[in-house]
Enzyme design. Structure first.
Site, PDB file in Angstrom:
ATOM      1  N   ARG A  79       0.599  -1.214   0.003  1.00 49.57           N
ATOM      2  CA  ARG A  79      -0.101  -0.183   0.053  1.00 49.57           C
ATOM      3  C   ARG A  79       0.843   1.211   0.184  1.00 49.57           C
ATOM      4  O   ARG A  79       0.293   2.250  -0.360  1.00 49.57           O
ATOM      5  CB  ARG A  79      -0.832  -0.071   1.186  1.00 49.57           C
ATOM      6  CG  ARG A  79      -2.300   0.758   0.776  1.00 49.57           C
ATOM      7  CD  ARG A  79      -3.193   0.828   2.144  1.00 49.57           C
ATOM      8  NE  ARG A  79      -3.412  -0.329   2.549  1.00 49.57           N
ATOM      9  CZ  ARG A  79      -3.201  -0.659   3.973  1.00 49.57           C
ATOM     10  NH1 ARG A  79      -2.447   0.213   4.662  1.00 49.57           N
ATOM     11  NH2 ARG A  79      -3.561  -1.595   4.556  1.00 49.57           N
ATOM     12  N   TYR A 137     -13.894  21.752 -12.651  1.00 49.15           N
ATOM     13  CA  TYR A 137     -14.296  20.626 -13.068  1.00 49.15           C
ATOM     14  C   TYR A 137     -15.841  19.976 -12.364  1.00 49.15           C
ATOM     15  O   TYR A 137     -15.691  20.025 -11.008  1.00 49.15           O
ATOM     16  CB  TYR A 137     -13.215  19.728 -12.968  1.00 49.15           C
ATOM     17  CG  TYR A 137     -13.216  18.344 -13.341  1.00 49.15           C
ATOM     18  CD1 TYR A 137     -13.210  18.158 -14.629  1.00 49.15           C
ATOM     19  CD2 TYR A 137     -13.315  17.204 -12.668  1.00 49.15           C
ATOM     20  CE1 TYR A 137     -13.356  16.820 -15.299  1.00 49.15           C
ATOM     21  CE2 TYR A 137     -13.279  15.804 -13.104  1.00 49.15           C
ATOM     22  CZ  TYR A 137     -13.217  15.723 -14.438  1.00 49.15           C
ATOM     23  OH  TYR A 137     -13.190  14.443 -14.972  1.00 49.15           O
ATOM     24  N   ASP A 209      -5.931  22.871  -9.542  1.00 51.18           N
ATOM     25  CA  ASP A 209      -6.011  21.713 -10.608  1.00 51.18           C
ATOM     26  C   ASP A 209      -5.338  22.312 -11.798  1.00 51.18           C
ATOM     27  O   ASP A 209      -5.793  23.158 -12.700  1.00 51.18           O
ATOM     28  CB  ASP A 209      -7.473  21.634 -10.832  1.00 51.18           C
ATOM     29  CG  ASP A 209      -7.712  20.388 -11.811  1.00 51.18           C
ATOM     30  OD1 ASP A 209      -6.677  20.070 -12.625  1.00 51.18           O
ATOM     31  OD2 ASP A 209      -8.807  19.688 -11.949  1.00 51.18           O
ATOM     32  N   LYS A 234      -4.496  12.440 -17.958  1.00 50.75           N
ATOM     33  CA  LYS A 234      -4.504  13.355 -19.272  1.00 50.75           C
ATOM     34  C   LYS A 234      -3.167  13.215 -19.833  1.00 50.75           C
ATOM     35  O   LYS A 234      -2.672  12.252 -20.436  1.00 50.75           O
ATOM     36  CB  LYS A 234      -5.051  14.644 -18.781  1.00 50.75           C
ATOM     37  CG  LYS A 234      -6.344  14.610 -18.185  1.00 50.75           C
ATOM     38  CD  LYS A 234      -7.453  14.124 -18.984  1.00 50.75           C
ATOM     39  CE  LYS A 234      -8.668  13.643 -18.119  1.00 50.75           C
ATOM     40  NZ  LYS A 234      -9.195  14.809 -17.151  1.00 50.75           N
TER      41      LYS A 234
END
Ligand SMILES: *Cc1c(COP(=O)(O)O)cnc(C)c1O
Length: 415
Positions: A79, A137, A209, A234
């Site tokens: 993890r 967004y 962002d 992206k």
């Protein structure tokens, strides 16, 4: 480079790749060298995929030691990642130029949405007020109006063009500001340095962002942002095949960010991290190609008399264009345009494109077109344009072909 301390405060065992001995290397060089620590790569060029949940220790004492340290980039348990994830995280930190910006570390998340929302959770508590740019967004707005609201955290939306006047919105409980510049539907460019300067005066945390520009075109921490977030899905991944998000920040925010992410069990797979790292190596050339074609297409659209307005930060018709010119190193491949005529005409145009896929996301090698509805996603500002709005992600196809395709579709559905 700066090294985030371990949980016990020591910095031993943190295996970042040191910054190049050459001072002030350019972003294109950094993109090739960053994160390639020989301890992670071994004798090969790329950090291999270390697939593991269990990490084995030599004896009980060593395991106990590891638990106590709780450090970053250190074998512990799946993890907490493996060299494949550490190498990618370190590369993203280095893209934010730690020497000049004070970037301290990067955490990886299984999507851009997870990155944004966990970054917000790490700095907000019940009773706090979050200011969010009105062009953010849609899922960011959904988080604010959903989980954050349920937790007793209020969100107030602001005009992305507000600049330093945002100070007028501050009150005692204002704790954080989330910006998205440019907005990924309507492309307003925000005066981030002005907002960060007044936020600092009032001890308010700024988050950006930065998915559209990435640190390649906009080193966010250097501009004053406290927490820089990228939907790596992206441009970093760049091939439309992996979901991922990253959060890069200063030492001041590192521990609480790491604590929140660990408590929520955030981890990305080594296979995904490998693909994202491979994408990152070519992101510079890809971004420049996206930029060139998108600019050509934006100018071509701008000259058409059936186009009302082109919303591309590098064009004067885009709100905040002057700030883009002042602050950004370039423009990427995503922009919108408003056509003359209604949504039906816009939909008919999108439907008859041959080379543009119809679908969400962007930043991959392939072109996409999307009919968008800005009026549905704002509350502090209004969208008074009546024409249909089309968002284009310009891929790496031949630019002439992409223009010819737009031309046939637009001519077919003339007003
Ligand atoms: C896509 C996107 C995100 C979310 O990223 P996912 O990986 O799809 O969760 C966040 N911000 C912007 C601007 C985006 O375009």
């Amino acid at each position: 480079m700066n090294r985030p301390p371990n949980d016990d405060g020591s910095d031993k065992e943190r295996k970042d790749s040191d910054e190049s001995a050459i001072e002030n290397i350019a972003p294109d060089t950094r993109i090739v060298t960053a994160g390639r620590n020989p301890e992670w790569t071994g004798p090969v060029v790329n950090t291999p995929v270390w697939r593991a949940s269990t990490h084995l220790y030599d004896n009980c004492a060593e395991l106990a030691d590891g638990v106590k340290r709780g450090g970053d980039a250190e074998f512990f348990y799946g993890r907490r990642g493996s060299p494949t994830q550490w190498s990618l995280a370190d590369a993203i930190t280095q893209m934010e130029t730690p020497k000049t910006s004070g970037a301290y570390g990067t955490l990886l998340f299984p999507s851009g949405v997870a990155a944004i929302n966990i970054a917000l959770l790490s700095v907000l508590k019940p009773g706090d007020i979050l200011l969010m740019s009105d062009n953010c967004y849609d899922p960011s707005r959904g988080f604010a109006n959903g989980l954050l609201k349920n937790m007793g955290i209020e969100t107030r939306f602001f005009d992305p063009l507000i600049g330093g006047a945002i100070e007028g919105l501050f009150c005692k409980n204002t704790k954080a500001i989330l910006m998205e510049s440019p907005g990924s539907l309507t492309f307003e460019i925000t005066d981030i340095p002005a907002i960060c300067a007044v936020a600092k005066k009032h001890n308010i945390t700024t988050l950006l962002d930065n998915t559209w520009a990435t640190s390649y075109f906009y080193p966010a921490l250097e501009k004053g942002v406290d927490i820089s977030i990228i939907a790596a899905t992206k441009y970093i991944v760049g091939h439309s095949d992996v979901m991922m998000g990253s959060v890069t920040t200063h030492e001041r925010y590192w521990k609480r960010l790491r604590r929140t992410a660990r408590q929520l069990g955030q981890v990305v797979s080594p296979d995904d991290a490998y693909l994202a790292a491979r994408g990152l190596r070519t992101m510079g050339v890809r971004l420049k190609a996206h930029e060139q074609s998108a600019l050509k297409i934006a100018h071509w659209l701008d000259k058409r008399d059936d186009v009302e307005k082109v919303l591309h930060p590098a064009l004067p018709s885009c709100p905040g264009h002057e700030i883009w010119k002042r602050d950004y190193e370039g423009s990427s491949g995503l922009f919108s345009f408003i056509i003359k005529g209604d949504k039906k005409r816009a939909a008919a145009i999108v439907d008859s494109l041959q080379l543009y896929g119809i679908g969400f996301s962007w930043g991959g090698f392939e072109s996409l077109a999307l009919l968008i509805h800005p009026e549905q996603n704002r509350s502090a500002t209004s969208w008074d344009q009546t024409g249909g709005v089309i968002r284009l992600q310009i891929g790496l196809e031949d630019c002439g072909d992409l223009i010819a395709d737009l031309e046939q579709a637009m001519d077919k559905y003339k007003d």
